[in-house]
Design a protein around this motif. Structure first.
Motif, PDB file in Angstrom:
ATOM      1  N   GLN A 178      -5.771  22.569 -46.498  1.00 41.04           N
ATOM      2  CA  GLN A 178      -6.076  21.975 -45.200  1.00 41.04           C
ATOM      3  C   GLN A 178      -7.347  21.126 -45.252  1.00 41.04           C
ATOM      4  OE1 GLN A 178      -6.281  25.280 -42.443  1.00 41.04           O
ATOM      5  NE2 GLN A 178      -4.340  26.138 -43.205  1.00 41.04           N
ATOM      6  N   HIS A 217      -1.279  26.452 -46.124  1.00 42.67           N
ATOM      7  CA  HIS A 217      -1.334  25.195 -46.860  1.00 42.67           C
ATOM      8  C   HIS A 217      -2.780  24.799 -47.132  1.00 42.67           C
ATOM      9  CE1 HIS A 217       2.946  23.727 -46.367  1.00 42.67           C
ATOM     10  NE2 HIS A 217       2.916  24.709 -45.489  1.00 42.67           N
ATOM     11  N   GLU A 249       1.321  18.852 -47.216  1.00 38.52           N
ATOM     12  CA  GLU A 249       2.700  19.333 -47.123  1.00 38.52           C
ATOM     13  C   GLU A 249       3.188  19.892 -48.455  1.00 38.52           C
ATOM     14  OE1 GLU A 249       6.521  20.152 -45.685  1.00 38.52           O
ATOM     15  OE2 GLU A 249       4.708  19.622 -44.557  1.00 38.52           O
ATOM     16  N   ASN A 250       2.839  19.231 -49.558  1.00 42.43           N
ATOM     17  CA  ASN A 250       3.294  19.687 -50.881  1.00 42.43           C
ATOM     18  C   ASN A 250       2.196  20.498 -51.596  1.00 42.43           C
ATOM     19  OD1 ASN A 250       1.785  17.269 -51.060  1.00 42.43           O
ATOM     20  ND2 ASN A 250       2.550  16.886 -53.137  1.00 42.43           N
ATOM     21  N   THR A 251       1.702  21.509 -50.892  1.00 39.61           N
ATOM     22  CA  THR A 251       0.634  22.353 -51.438  1.00 39.61           C
ATOM     23  C   THR A 251       1.030  22.988 -52.766  1.00 39.61           C
ATOM     24  OG1 THR A 251      -0.328  22.807 -49.260  1.00 39.61           O
ATOM     25  CG2 THR A 251      -0.748  24.425 -50.996  1.00 39.61           C
ATOM     26  N   SER A 252       2.300  23.307 -52.936  1.00 40.94           N
ATOM     27  CA  SER A 252       2.755  23.977 -54.159  1.00 40.94           C
ATOM     28  C   SER A 252       2.519  23.125 -55.406  1.00 40.94           C
ATOM     29  CB  SER A 252       4.242  24.329 -54.046  1.00 40.94           C
ATOM     30  OG  SER A 252       5.027  23.164 -53.848  1.00 40.94           O
ATOM     31  N   LYS A 297      -1.085  26.019 -41.158  1.00 43.42           N
ATOM     32  CA  LYS A 297      -1.281  24.584 -41.377  1.00 43.42           C
ATOM     33  C   LYS A 297      -2.591  24.055 -40.797  1.00 43.42           C
ATOM     34  CE  LYS A 297       3.720  23.813 -41.445  1.00 43.42           C
ATOM     35  NZ  LYS A 297       4.869  23.117 -40.820  1.00 43.42           N
ATOM     36  N   ASP A 333       2.600  31.134 -47.186  1.00 48.57           N
ATOM     37  CA  ASP A 333       1.162  31.097 -47.470  1.00 48.57           C
ATOM     38  C   ASP A 333       0.530  29.911 -46.754  1.00 48.57           C
ATOM     39  OD1 ASP A 333       1.460  33.265 -49.138  1.00 48.57           O
ATOM     40  OD2 ASP A 333       1.564  32.060 -50.980  1.00 48.57           O
ATOM     41  N   TRP A 388       1.258  29.207 -54.917  1.00 48.36           N
ATOM     42  CA  TRP A 388       1.584  29.116 -53.490  1.00 48.36           C
ATOM     43  C   TRP A 388       3.075  29.337 -53.280  1.00 48.36           C
ATOM     44  CZ3 TRP A 388       4.754  26.241 -50.318  1.00 48.36           C
ATOM     45  CH2 TRP A 388       4.472  26.257 -48.955  1.00 48.36           C
ATOM     46  N   ASN A 440      -0.698  18.698 -38.014  1.00 50.71           N
ATOM     47  CA  ASN A 440       0.031  19.871 -37.541  1.00 50.71           C
ATOM     48  C   ASN A 440       0.289  19.779 -36.038  1.00 50.71           C
ATOM     49  OD1 ASN A 440       1.258  22.383 -37.453  1.00 50.71           O
ATOM     50  ND2 ASN A 440      -0.673  23.488 -37.212  1.00 50.71           N
ATOM     51  N   GLU A 465       6.209  29.919 -49.894  1.00 45.59           N
ATOM     52  CA  GLU A 465       6.491  29.722 -48.479  1.00 45.59           C
ATOM     53  C   GLU A 465       5.950  30.884 -47.661  1.00 45.59           C
ATOM     54  OE1 GLU A 465       7.564  27.105 -45.721  1.00 45.59           O
ATOM     55  OE2 GLU A 465       8.065  26.801 -47.833  1.00 45.59           O
ATOM     56  N   TYR A 504      -3.046  18.709 -43.094  1.00 43.73           N
ATOM     57  CA  TYR A 504      -2.752  19.674 -44.152  1.00 43.73           C
ATOM     58  C   TYR A 504      -1.873  19.006 -45.207  1.00 43.73           C
ATOM     59  CZ  TYR A 504       2.002  20.403 -42.334  1.00 43.73           C
ATOM     60  OH  TYR A 504       3.306  20.232 -41.937  1.00 43.73           O
TER      61      TYR A 504
END
Length: 341
Positions: free
Chosen positions: A154, A152, A137-140, A105, A150, A146, A71, A148, A135
């Motif tokens: 980490q 990530h 990046e593709n937490t979803s 992040k 929220d 999840w 980050n 946008e 973190y």
């Protein structure tokens, strides 16, 4: 989340290692020629402002695609160049836009210290780099709920420390790689050159996981590669310089998690490309750089692992006459001057 921990520490920190200072019987690319103008007798101050995107990509058969980044996308680098020596310090200050969204992040830190010397047509680099806090990046892909805005996923304690170095040789004596790396020279006539290079690095990665387990990985990378650089003199004060790089070499890894040790070795491919546009006068210079440096390999668990560093940099600098005391100090202490170019 347990599956993530099983391979998160196996992601390499592909940066550079070492403690190797080159003292040779030559000083780099001395004096003006019909192809190159030298500014090594000037004291140069430079500032680079770059949007770095350092990403680790892992394609795991069980977990899926995993995209890990730091980050601190915006880096500030301060450079000082005189004679055969080039020094730089890179940081990621929080006041720069893009480095201040810790709530989403997580906190990240970055330091990079480099020394470059240019004995003859050799190019020697030594540096130390430290990164902490990553973190996903593709937490979803791992948290279906999840959205946008929220936080990530980490890894605030994931830390990478690297000591590194590289040694290259410019094959064409009429081509100045120094003109592109630290702007202490300026190409007067369009020229290109192959640059064979060896790179060596030691990386230590550590992480404290949420279940209080501790992971550590020691990595040694050795690579042999070659790059081609071409400096096209568009006009007397403007240049355009594309480049391509490839390399290959072994990676040796020792990974420890909760007291269990695993050793592996891999064959790593390296790739890179860049473009630089520059403006130069005898005192002032500026320009922009676009660059990709990456590595890729497949580990023993069939993970396809890549580390890509995307860089877009604006640089500006100024050259001035050095103080007499500085000039006298270098005259007394620099390596013996040998043959020019």
């Amino acid at each position: 989340m347990a599956e993530l921990k099983s391979f998160i520490m196996a992601i390499p920190s592909f940066i550079l290692m070492g403690a190797y200072f080159f003292c040779a019987q030559a000083q780099g690319q001395l004096g003006d020629s019909t192809s190159v103008r030298s500014y090594v007798d000037k004291l140069s101050f430079g500032i680079d402002l770059g949007t770095d995107f350092d990403e680790f990509l892992v394609d795991n058969p069980d977990v899926g695609y995993f995209h890990l980044v730091t980050n601190n996308n915006v880096k500030l680098t301060l450079g000082l160049d005189y004679d055969f020596l080039s020094l730089s310090v890179g940081l990621a200050p929080k006041f720069l836009p893009g480095n201040d969204d810790d709530e989403l992040k997580g906190k990240s830190s970055f330091q990079n210290y480099q020394v470059n010397v240019f004995p003859g047509r050799l190019v020697q680099n030594v540096f130390f780099r430290r990164m902490k806090g990553f973190y996903v990046e593709n937490t979803s892909d791992f948290l279906p709920t999840w959205s946008e805005g929220d936080p990530h996923l980490q890894f605030p304690d994931l830390k990478s420390i690297t000591w590194g170095g590289s040694t290259g040789l410019v094959l064409n004596k009429d081509f100045s790689l120094r003109a592109l790396l630290n702007r202490q020279e300026w190409q007067l006539e369009s020229r290109g050159s192959l640059v064979p290079m060896i790179q060596y690095e030691f990386t230590k990665m550590t992480n404290n996981f949420e279940d209080n387990t501790y992971g550590k990985e020691n990595i040694v990378d050795l690579r042999v590669g070659v790059g081609y650089y071409y400096n096209w003199v568009v006009a007397s004060k403007f240049n355009m310089a594309p480049s391509l790089r490839v390399g290959i070499g072994p990676k040796f890894s020792k990974y420890t998690l909760s007291g269990e040790v695993e050793k592996n070795d891999y064959l790593v491919a390296e790739y890179g490309a860049g473009i630089q546009l520059g403006y130069n006068t005898d005192h002032f210079y500026m320009g922009i750089i676009g660059e990709l440096d990456g590595t890729s390999y497949r580990d023993s668990d069939s993970n396809a692992i890549s580390n890509n560093l995307w860089r877009a940099v604006f640089y500006v600098g100024y050259r001035l006459e050095p103080p007499k005391k500085l000039n006298d100090f270098f005259d007394r202490n620099k390596p013996v001057i040998g043959k020019p170019r």
